[in-house]
Design a protein around this motif. Structure first.
Motif, PDB file in Angstrom:
ATOM      1  N   VAL A   1       0.839  -1.199   0.000  1.00  0.00           N
ATOM      2  CA  VAL A   1       0.000   0.000   0.000  1.00  0.00           C
ATOM      3  C   VAL A   1       0.874   1.249   0.000  1.00  0.00           C
ATOM      4  O   VAL A   1       0.626   2.205  -0.742  1.00  0.00           O
ATOM      5  N   HIS A   2       1.927   1.238   0.807  1.00  0.00           N
ATOM      6  CA  HIS A   2       2.856   2.369   0.863  1.00  0.00           C
ATOM      7  C   HIS A   2       3.523   2.573  -0.506  1.00  0.00           C
ATOM      8  O   HIS A   2       3.658   3.696  -0.987  1.00  0.00           O
TER       9      HIS A   2
ATOM     10  N   ALA B   1       1.865   9.044  -6.152  1.00  0.00           N
ATOM     11  CA  ALA B   1       2.268  10.450  -6.003  1.00  0.00           C
ATOM     12  C   ALA B   1       3.166  10.878  -7.163  1.00  0.00           C
ATOM     13  O   ALA B   1       2.949  11.927  -7.781  1.00  0.00           O
ATOM     14  N   VAL B   2       4.157  10.057  -7.460  1.00  0.00           N
ATOM     15  CA  VAL B   2       5.048  10.372  -8.581  1.00  0.00           C
ATOM     16  C   VAL B   2       4.272  10.294  -9.891  1.00  0.00           C
ATOM     17  O   VAL B   2       4.367  11.178 -10.749  1.00  0.00           O
ATOM     18  N   GLY B   3       3.489   9.243 -10.046  1.00  0.00           N
ATOM     19  CA  GLY B   3       2.708   9.075 -11.271  1.00  0.00           C
ATOM     20  C   GLY B   3       1.698  10.195 -11.470  1.00  0.00           C
ATOM     21  O   GLY B   3       1.501  10.667 -12.590  1.00  0.00           O
TER      22      GLY B   3
ATOM     23  N   VAL C   1       1.459  12.595 -14.565  1.00  0.00           N
ATOM     24  CA  VAL C   1       0.256  12.805 -15.388  1.00  0.00           C
ATOM     25  C   VAL C   1       0.054  14.295 -15.629  1.00  0.00           C
ATOM     26  O   VAL C   1      -0.243  14.722 -16.752  1.00  0.00           O
ATOM     27  N   LEU C   2       0.222  15.091 -14.575  1.00  0.00           N
ATOM     28  CA  LEU C   2       0.083  16.547 -14.740  1.00  0.00           C
ATOM     29  C   LEU C   2       1.116  17.085 -15.723  1.00  0.00           C
ATOM     30  O   LEU C   2       0.781  17.883 -16.603  1.00  0.00           O
ATOM     31  N   VAL C   3       2.364  16.655 -15.573  1.00  0.00           N
ATOM     32  CA  VAL C   3       3.414  17.076 -16.508  1.00  0.00           C
ATOM     33  C   VAL C   3       3.021  16.668 -17.928  1.00  0.00           C
ATOM     34  O   VAL C   3       3.102  17.473 -18.868  1.00  0.00           O
ATOM     35  N   ASN C   4       2.576  15.436 -18.086  1.00  0.00           N
ATOM     36  CA  ASN C   4       2.195  14.903 -19.388  1.00  0.00           C
ATOM     37  C   ASN C   4       1.072  15.740 -20.020  1.00  0.00           C
ATOM     38  O   ASN C   4       1.169  16.171 -21.174  1.00  0.00           O
TER      39      ASN C   4
ATOM     40  N   PHE D   1      10.698   8.077  -9.540  1.00  0.00           N
ATOM     41  CA  PHE D   1      10.685   6.680  -9.112  1.00  0.00           C
ATOM     42  C   PHE D   1      12.017   6.264  -8.509  1.00  0.00           C
ATOM     43  O   PHE D   1      12.070   5.616  -7.472  1.00  0.00           O
ATOM     44  N   ARG D   2      13.108   6.619  -9.161  1.00  0.00           N
ATOM     45  CA  ARG D   2      14.431   6.195  -8.694  1.00  0.00           C
ATOM     46  C   ARG D   2      14.774   6.831  -7.351  1.00  0.00           C
ATOM     47  O   ARG D   2      15.319   6.190  -6.470  1.00  0.00           O
ATOM     48  N   TYR D   3      14.459   8.114  -7.160  1.00  0.00           N
ATOM     49  CA  TYR D   3      14.912   8.825  -5.963  1.00  0.00           C
ATOM     50  C   TYR D   3      13.830   9.022  -4.907  1.00  0.00           C
ATOM     51  O   TYR D   3      14.111   9.575  -3.848  1.00  0.00           O
ATOM     52  N   PHE D   4      12.608   8.573  -5.173  1.00  0.00           N
ATOM     53  CA  PHE D   4      11.548   8.682  -4.165  1.00  0.00           C
ATOM     54  C   PHE D   4      10.852   7.336  -3.961  1.00  0.00           C
ATOM     55  O   PHE D   4      10.995   6.717  -2.914  1.00  0.00           O
ATOM     56  N   THR D   5      10.147   6.872  -4.959  1.00  0.00           N
ATOM     57  CA  THR D   5       9.342   5.652  -4.794  1.00  0.00           C
ATOM     58  C   THR D   5      10.206   4.437  -4.514  1.00  0.00           C
ATOM     59  O   THR D   5       9.922   3.659  -3.603  1.00  0.00           O
TER      60      THR D   5
END
Length: 167
Positions: free
Chosen positions: A12-13, A20-22, A26-29, A63-67
């Motif tokens: 879940v985490h 959050a990253v995704g 999506v907003l950037v996209n 993803f690499r530096y957070f998730t």
């Protein structure tokens, strides 16, 4: 609390951090997509591919530096290659939905473009989540405790001694 509940909590985490990253991706996209669509004469799918590539770069960093910052970092070339491969497949899924809606069904208004862009992102996200966690950002093996005693040797443990009967 059992081992299954702990694994569930970690999953879940992970999903929350991936989301959050995704979500930011999506907003950037969508922002890049609409910016390119409204400031250039590029066809809708080309504008979408540009936006997807920008979002892929943004997402890799997140993803690499957070998730997945706690995941194996020993093989970055392999990680980057797999990330790009699975991201390219996600790009095809995402933009295939938009292409089908636009050129297959003629749904080409700005609102329809954004709806099908968003739908394509959603479908591709399911694939990306599975592929990134399964193949790209691999979990480090868990440390299992080593049993003490005779099991450390290459011989089987001694059988239990028979109980003595008391007269």
């Amino acid at each position: 609390m059992g081992h299954g509940a702990s694994r569930f909590r970690r999953t879940v985490h992970e999903v929350a951090k991936f989301g959050a990253v995704g979500g930011a991706g999506v907003l950037v996209n969508l922002v890049v997509f609409n910016l390119v669509r409204h400031t250039t004469d590029l066809p809708v799918v080309r504008a979408s591919v540009i936006a997807t590539v920008v979002a892929i770069v943004f997402n890799y960093v997140g993803f690499r530096y957070f998730t997945y910052r706690d995941r194996d970092k020993s093989r970055r070339t392999r990680e980057m290659t797999l990330f790009l491969l699975f991201s390219a497949i996600g790009l095809i899924i995402e933009n295939g939905v938009l292409y089908t809606a636009t050129y297959g069904f003629g749904w080409d208004t700005p609102l329809q473009n954004n709806i099908f862009k968003f739908l394509g992102i959603g479908i591709a996200t399911l694939f990306r989540f599975w592929s990134y966690r399964s193949w790209v950002f691999r979990a480090l093996p868990t440390q299992t405790p080593v049993p003490a005693g005779p099991l450390l040797r290459d011989e089987p443990p001694s059988p239990p001694k028979p109980k003595q009967q008391v007269p």
